[in-house]
Design a protein around this motif. Structure first.
Motif, PDB file in Angstrom:
ATOM      1  N   TYR A  32       0.830  -1.196   0.000  1.00  0.00           N
ATOM      2  CA  TYR A  32       0.000   0.000   0.000  1.00  0.00           C
ATOM      3  C   TYR A  32       0.869   1.252   0.000  1.00  0.00           C
ATOM      4  O   TYR A  32       2.045   1.213   0.375  1.00  0.00           O
ATOM      5  CB  TYR A  32      -0.930   0.012   1.208  1.00  0.00           C
ATOM      6  N   GLY A  45      -4.116   3.558  -0.732  1.00  0.00           N
ATOM      7  CA  GLY A  45      -4.504   2.394  -1.510  1.00  0.00           C
ATOM      8  C   GLY A  45      -3.314   1.648  -2.060  1.00  0.00           C
ATOM      9  O   GLY A  45      -2.152   1.950  -1.720  1.00  0.00           O
ATOM     10  N   PRO A  46      -3.552   0.660  -2.922  1.00  0.00           N
ATOM     11  CA  PRO A  46      -2.457  -0.106  -3.515  1.00  0.00           C
ATOM     12  C   PRO A  46      -1.469   0.815  -4.225  1.00  0.00           C
ATOM     13  O   PRO A  46      -1.868   1.748  -4.934  1.00  0.00           O
ATOM     14  CB  PRO A  46      -3.176  -1.023  -4.506  1.00  0.00           C
TER      15      PRO A  46
END
Length: 472
Positions: A32, A45-46
């Motif tokens: 992340y 997020g990723p």
């Protein structure tokens, strides 16, 4: 991480940070990243997804590091830092013999230095927010606000609203003193509106230091302003007994009768609680500051925090100015519960690690009234976070990161501390100002303040105690 990485982190522009893992409420997530801009998390997020959606940002890779929320100290006394070591070996209620005399001996210069010194220690320990329960120094409370801002820490700043003299057994309701206190409280709540780092709060030292009218009205003022009132409640046996004699009720029960309990109240310590008082806390949404180190050093009891967690009572962890290390505080929180409650019941989990980490961060933010602003790595919240080195012997072989952080984490594993998106501390040293030079100055001011304060200690220094023991 090298100097180039530090320079990148210290830049004023948006940052795309890619650590090994990000600590989210559900646990550490590998792969992340976060985007930090304008003091907030703009995206979480990723890493691959954020790199694609933010093509104008060069990723700052942070190998061997965990990005986690900063700790929240739910109970502090910033202007008492000059006397922290005076608490060693002392019995309970030392505020009468040590803290009040010490704070009374502070002028503007020494009060500022004491508060900034406490803020520096807190930052070094991974705290990005501290809740100051109000100073009794005879200075404008903005001195403490200035110290917090200059150090770069987020501060919930209490204004003491006592309207009863320390030695008064009774007090007239609706007195001129009460009116003046409430006027000051209203001004204080408005004073820091919109301040990016300082958040106004009201405070009452102990319930008997304020009239029922003042306690009720400060609760309503805080509620209307979206702020909190901080009160030391049910901390010591003597305080419980004084309340029983004066009101026929325990302190928490007295606050309930006059309508002062509720989400706006932060009850500091709350170590001596009956089953009924636990129910009152749960039913009213009142928050608690669980201060385990203070209990060990100078308390009468340990707050039943595992029971609070089970019953959904809101609480954070506080240092009470004892020592500013967030990891050691989380460890003390679990350890105290295990010793007092877990061993007697065969509870080997005793919170399962994550409980104490959560209440040291998001739970603490909620307890001090900032749950919608900080305490969690989430889009839209303030970028108050730590970069923790997980390549050291204590953490590199982890099989359970939350437990490891609670049991084996330490301040020397913190590489960087960010508050409101700004790098405030790098490898233990503040950025933008000379920490060692300031500490030397503060030590000089501390010596003079302690010298002139009419402090009464019950216990001798450890050296004197050893000599006395040898003589016997």
């Amino acid at each position: 991480m090298n100097q180039l990485t530090r320079d990148l982190l210290d830049s004023s522009g948006p940052l795309l940070l890619v650590p090994d893992a990000v600590l989210l409420p559900e646990g550490p997530i590998d792969g992340y990243a976060v985007v930090v801009a304008d003091g907030c998390f703009r995206a979480v997020g990723p890493a691959e997804e954020l790199a694609r959606t933010h093509p104008g940002l060069d990723a700052v890779t942070l190998p061997g590091h965990l990005l986690m929320p900063g700790f929240v100290d739910a109970h502090h006394h910033l202007t008492q830092s000059f006397g922290s070591a005076l608490a060693f070996g002392e019995p309970s209620e030392i505020f009468r013999r040590v803290w009040v005399p010490l704070e009374g001996a502070l002028d503007e210069e020494s009060a500022y230095a004491a508060a900034k010194l406490a803020a520096l220690e807190a930052l070094r320990g991974g705290f990005t927010t501290v809740a100051d329960a109000g100073t009794r120094a005879g200075v404008d409370v903005d001195v403490v606000a200035s110290a917090a801002r200059d150090a770069g820490i987020r501060c919930v700043l209490g204004l003491v609203c006592n309207d009863v003299a320390d030695d008064a057994a009774t007090a007239a309701e609706d007195s001129a003193s009460t009116t003046a206190v409430l006027e000051s409280a209203e001004k204080h709540l408005a004073r820091y509106d919109g301040d990016p780092l300082v958040h106004a709060s009201l405070a009452v030292s102990i319930p008997e230091a304020a009239t029922s009218a003042a306690l009720h009205r400060t609760a309503r003022l805080a509620e209307e302003a979206g702020a909190i009132v901080q009160i030391h409640v049910n901390e010591h046996l003597a305080g419980v007994e004084r309340s029983l004699v004066r009101h026929g009720l325990r302190p928490l029960e007295h606050l309930h009768r006059i309508g002062a309990l509720g989400p706006q109240l932060l009850a500091a310590h709350a170590t001596l609680l009956t089953p009924r008082e636990l129910t009152l806390l749960a039913d009213t949404g009142t928050a608690v500051s669980y201060n385990p180190v203070a209990s060990a050093w100078k308390g009468n009891a340990v707050a039943p925090a595992t029971a609070m967690a089970e019953r959904g009572i809101r609480f954070g962890l506080g240092t009470d100015g004892t020592r500013g290390d967030g990891f050691r505080l989380a460890d003390a929180a679990e350890f105290a519960q295990r010793i007092v409650y877990g061993l007697a019941t065969g509870d080997a989990s005793c919170g399962a690690g994550w409980t104490w980490l959560e209440h040291a961060t998001a739970g603490g933010a909620d307890a001090v009234g900032l749950g919608a602003r900080t305490g969690t790595i989430a889009e839209g919240l303030a970028a108050d976070f730590l970069l923790v080195d997980v390549t050291n012997p204590e953490l590199a072989l982890s099989w359970d990161v939350p437990w490891e952080l609670v049991r084996r984490g330490n301040r020397d594993q913190i590489t960087a501390v960010f508050v409101a998106g700004h790098l405030r501390l790098w490898r233990g040293a503040p950025t933008g100002w000379d920490g060692p030079a300031f500490v030397r100055q503060a030590a000089e001011l501390a010596g003079a303040a302690v010298e002139r304060a009419p402090i009464t200690r019950v216990h001798p220094t450890s050296t004197a105690a050893r000599q006395g023991s040898a003589a016997r």
